[in-house]
Design an enzyme around this catalytic site. Structure first.
Site, PDB file in Angstrom:
ATOM      1  N   GLY A  28       6.010 -12.695  -8.262  1.00  0.00           N
ATOM      2  CA  GLY A  28       5.294 -11.520  -8.760  1.00  0.00           C
ATOM      3  C   GLY A  28       5.937 -10.235  -8.270  1.00  0.00           C
ATOM      4  N   ASP A 169      -0.791  -9.117  -1.972  1.00  0.00           N
ATOM      5  CA  ASP A 169      -1.941  -9.778  -1.342  1.00  0.00           C
ATOM      6  C   ASP A 169      -1.895  -9.755   0.185  1.00  0.00           C
ATOM      7  OD1 ASP A 169      -2.959 -10.405  -3.811  1.00  0.00           O
ATOM      8  OD2 ASP A 169      -2.091 -12.416  -3.852  1.00  0.00           O
ATOM      9  N   GLU A 267     -10.729 -12.346  -5.943  1.00  0.00           N
ATOM     10  CA  GLU A 267     -10.725 -13.290  -7.073  1.00  0.00           C
ATOM     11  C   GLU A 267     -10.804 -14.745  -6.612  1.00  0.00           C
ATOM     12  OE1 GLU A 267      -7.112 -13.539  -9.375  1.00  0.00           O
ATOM     13  OE2 GLU A 267      -5.915 -12.738  -7.724  1.00  0.00           O
ATOM     14  N   GLY A 528       3.925  21.894  12.811  1.00  0.00           N
ATOM     15  CA  GLY A 528       4.203  22.660  14.023  1.00  0.00           C
ATOM     16  C   GLY A 528       5.654  22.467  14.428  1.00  0.00           C
ATOM     17  N   MET A 615      -2.183  22.300   1.569  1.00  0.00           N
ATOM     18  CA  MET A 615      -2.506  21.199   0.651  1.00  0.00           C
ATOM     19  C   MET A 615      -2.228  19.851   1.320  1.00  0.00           C
ATOM     20  SD  MET A 615       0.683  21.052  -2.053  1.00  0.00           S
ATOM     21  CE  MET A 615       0.174  19.471  -2.676  1.00  0.00           C
TER      22      MET A 615
END
Length: 737
Positions: A28, A169, A267, A528, A615
């Site tokens: 996968g 996983d 699952e 900093g 931000m």
């Protein structure tokens, strides 16, 4: 196991001139695989080795031809921020057969490849090890069939394998974190955060299914990170009668004015009889017993998709470099190894030890030895589970211990994502320990002003996913107000303080540059005098340079960087990224560097600059920050509880020893409580940074991957460890979640 002795071996001593390395991704896909591929290619080329892509995993190795092509430096440009795997991955039945592996061996020998970097799960790595064990026999067969010359058997006598685990996983034993797990957690938490707003609007219950057919890590950590009401995982099947207990908890939460419920189901969730627990079953149960408006959301493959997180990019880059180093140092007798993460260090472990332990987990679950399965998963998984149980399920008042201790929690310094998760954890663990918990608003300023009130279990519900500091925080130092603070402590009978605080987005910009021709972005980061953000941000975004205070630079360095970037731009690299820590140099400002690059790059590239500013402190905390803040705060409260009991004599708490005031943090592989007085010798108080920074070892890695010639200290590399010794006694390895 004892750490390997520092041996100051540098990169130049390790030559790959006679080596050919191939990299493939199998099984996968997982976000971050491309970062690992990029690191293997560039590190391999850097040491003089030939490096090959094997497209479509083992299928490409068996088919050969154009599936196996030589890689160049430029061929891995712009792939760091791309999800999935650009060289493809395919499951290959043919490679499972002896004939298929014979074809694969022939294809590799034809190109002189005897070193493989395999990125995949335990099945892919097991297949690679079998291939390695059969290698000499396969070459003998190829000679008999007349497909290769007899001298090739001697020339290519050994196949060397190094694995990196790519699996969302996090189901592989021996490593704290696998490539792709953190990104998958980002996808899950993004969905959960979005669902929580609509669930709250309509007072709904949501049942979410996340991936994890055999491992409940994603479900467990996402439940911790969002404060879910209930979680169901295969390693911890619920006890008989769980349905009634779950419904009681959901009902109690609604009665406590909570407008939504979140239930997370892996699952592969099962009950004690190994019977599957599905989301539909849970939904029907809630509707039938409680009548709540309940919806099901199955996340599916969205968890595999999207841009890899900064954590996965850095993890994969470090693993890729370590994999090449392992191949450079290997001998004919070196077993196949897997590169793993322990704490904040890369380690090498015997591949089959890890595979066998991973298989033992499933065997334990099949035989209903669930406690053993949790232990085999490792300390990080154990600690996640223990922390979830502690925070999610409140004991009845009658079962709580009575400590008669008052503990206050406050935030200090600049706000940071994860602070609220830490406060929630501290409050709930403290209450579970029997303490009365107090919240101090606005840091030490609020403390001396008396902004102190008791805080209850329900008061911190929903805090985990909130950004900033809900308690409020100021930079006011306590020194000027010690007497007033002491008076408030006497007034409220405060026995202990938990202080959460400090010393009192780059890839998107690069993606913007990718749509243009030959553009360089100059980005200023916060921090900093500490260059951590600039350095790891640069590593995660594939920066060409990162200027920091800890590594002094002058005009000659700036000029060399401009020339280096100009040379790259004249070939095929079309964009560049340069980071500058805000206080890296008072004279070489962001404007100065921008103007220098603009002037010197005329005719080759143009420049843009961006000051990220505050931000960087905003937004919702990441899964890592939520989880780390939760676990480290829980650990701190448990330590405080222990110290309160140990120092309580004759009706008073005596806090007059060095270890009554400690800083809790990660050192190498362990969480360490260090007396603050001992930090005096290790700290640069003027610039508010440690005198030694572990992450400075990552800077050469960033430079190497940006094609700079530099030395790379591999003192921490080279010694094979063993999976059963990967974590010291006091570590929970929670830096890696």
């Amino acid at each position: 196991m004892a750490q390997p002795e520092s041996k100051k071996i540098f990169f130049e001593n390790l030559s790959g001139a006679d080596k050919a390395i191939a990299v493939l991704t199998s099984g996968g896909d997982a976000q971050g695989m491309n970062a690992a591929v990029r690191a293997v290619v560039r590190m391999g080329l850097y040491v003089g080795a030939k490096v090959y892509f094997i497209h479509e995993g083992y299928q490409g190795m068996v088919d050969g031809g154009e599936n196996i092509i030589e890689a160049t430096w430029e061929s891995v440009s712009s792939m760091l921020q791309v999800g999935g795997t650009v060289i493809g991955s395919a499951r290959c039945q043919e490679f499972r057969s002896h004939e298929g592996r014979l074809k694969a061996a022939h294809n590799l020998v034809q190109r002189g490849i005897t070193n493989l970097c395999v990125i995949g799960g335990d099945g892919s790595l097991t297949g690679a090890n079998l291939f390695r064990e059969e290698w000499s026999g396969l070459l003998g067969e190829l000679v008999e069939q007349g497909l290769i010359e007899a001298d090739a058997v001697q020339k290519y006598s050994a196949l060397h394998i190094v694995g990196m685990v790519g699996s969302i996983d996090n189901d592989f034993c021996g490593t704290d974190m696998t490539i792709g797990t953190d990104s998958a957690l980002h996808r899950i938490i993004e969905v959960v955060d979005a669902i929580m707003t609509t669930a709250q609007s309509h007072q709904r219950t949501f049942v979410l299914e996340v991936m994890g057919r055999h491992c409940g890590y994603l479900a467990l950590v996402s439940a911790l990170a969002c404060g879910a009401d209930w979680v169901l995982i295969p390693e911890m099947p619920p006890e008989d009668g769980w349905e009634e207990k779950m419904c009681q908890k959901l009902s109690a939460n609604r009665a406590g004015m909570k407008r939504l419920n979140i239930i997370i189901v892996a699952e592969g969730a099962i009950d004690h009889n190994n019977k599957a627990i599905t989301t539909e079953y849970v939904k029907d149960l809630v509707v039938r017993c409680l009548g709540f408006d309940t919806r099901v959301t199955i996340l599916g493959h969205v968890q595999r998709g999207g841009t890899p997180s900064a954590f996965d990019r850095i993890l994969a880059s470090r693993m890729g470099v370590e994999a090449v180093l392992a191949l450079l140092e290997t001998t004919a007798n070196t077993p196949a190894c897997v590169v793993s993460l322990c704490g904040n260090q890369s380690v090498r472990l015997p591949l089959m030890e890890c595979v066998q332990m991973t298989q033992e987990v499933q065997k334990a679950m099949d035989q209903k030895r669930f406690e053993e399965a949790v232990k085999l998963r490792g300390r990080s998984f154990e600690n996640n589970l223990r922390t979830y149980k502690l925070l999610a399920h409140r004991k009845p008042e009658s079962e709580l211990p009575t400590s008669n201790f008052n503990v206050a929690v406050l935030n200090v310094g600049a706000p940071a994502a994860g602070m609220n998760a830490a406060v929630r954890s501290a409050v709930r663990v403290g209450i579970s320990e029997g303490h009365k918990m107090f919240a101090v608003s606005d840091g030490f300023e609020g403390f001396y002003k008396g902004q102190i009130k008791e805080i209850k279990w329900a008061d911190v519900g929903g805090w985990t996913g909130q950004g900033g500091s809900l308690l409020g925080t100021k930079r006011t130092l306590p020194a000027k107000h010690v007497d007033k603070i002491a008076e408030q402590m006497r007034k409220h009978n405060i026995n202990a303080l938990l202080v959460i605080g400090g010393f009192e987005t780059c890839d998107r910009i690069k993606q913007s540059a990718s749509g243009t021709k030959r553009r360089v972005f100059i980005i200023e980061t916060m921090g900093g005098y500490c260059g951590y953000l600039a350095t790891v941000g640069g590593l995660a975004a594939g920066a060409d340079a990162a200027y920091i205070y800890e590594e002094p630079f002058d005009i000659r360095d700036l000029q060399a960087n401009v020339e280096h970037l100009t040379e790259k731009m004249k070939t095929s690299i079309q964009r560049g990224l340069v980071l500058r820590n805000e206080n890296s140099n008072e004279n070489y400002t962001t404007d100065f560097i921008y103007q220098l690059y603009t002037e010197e790059g005329k005719g080759v590239f143009d420049c843009r600059k961006n000051v990220l500013g505050h931000m960087q402190q905003g937004g919702a905390p990441s899964p890592f920050d939520r989880n780390f803040g939760t676990k480290i705060s829980a650990r701190a409260m448990q330590w405080l509880s222990q110290r309160l009991v140990e120092t309580f004599r004759r009706g008073r708490v005596f806090a007059n020893s060095e270890d009554s005031c400690c800083l809790l943090g990660m050192r190498a592989r362990a969480l360490v409580f260090q007396p603050v007085v001992q930090l005096k010798e290790e700290t640069d108080f003027i610039h508010r940074i440690p005198k030694e920074q572990w992450w400075l070892k990552l800077r050469p890695l960033m430079k190497i991957l940006a094609k700079y010639k530099t030395s790379y200290d591999v003192s921490d590399s080279g010694q094979m460890e063993h999976v059963i010794h990967t974590r010291p006694k006091e570590s929970d390895a929670s830096v890696a979640m």
